[in-house]
Design a protein around this motif. Sequence first.
Motif, PDB file in Angstrom:
ATOM      1  N   CYS A 111       0.868  -1.168   0.000  1.00 20.39           N
ATOM      2  CA  CYS A 111       0.000   0.000   0.000  1.00 20.39           C
ATOM      3  C   CYS A 111       0.907   1.220   0.000  1.00 20.39           C
TER       4      CYS A 111
ATOM      5  N   VAL B  85      -2.331   0.382  -4.518  1.00 20.96           N
ATOM      6  CA  VAL B  85      -2.279  -0.983  -4.002  1.00 20.96           C
ATOM      7  C   VAL B  85      -1.646  -1.894  -5.047  1.00 20.96           C
TER       8      VAL B  85
ATOM      9  N   ILE C 175      -6.791   0.036   4.062  1.00 17.51           N
ATOM     10  CA  ILE C 175      -6.475   0.584   2.741  1.00 17.51           C
ATOM     11  C   ILE C 175      -7.613   1.514   2.336  1.00 17.51           C
TER      12      ILE C 175
END
Length: 77
Positions: free
Chosen positions: A51, A68, A62
């Motif tokens: 991330c 990502v 997230i």
Amino acid sequence: MNVLLFAGLKEKIGDSRIALPVEDAITAGDLRNLMYTKFPQIEGDVFQIACNESFVKDGHIIELKDEVALIPPVSGG
């Protein structure tokens, strides 16, 4: 949520970038489970979740704006 894929995951799914139908923040563990559900061909595959260019653990939150990436283990010689 846009997710970048690398190595074997990219080959099995057939693309280097996918869009997941996520409308709010999600934990890395929930993302992993969503990937296994949405793409059964990778079920059981091992991969790390990055991330914003840092590896994260399954409890990490997230956000939709985060970058990502799913990265399988790399072997070399």
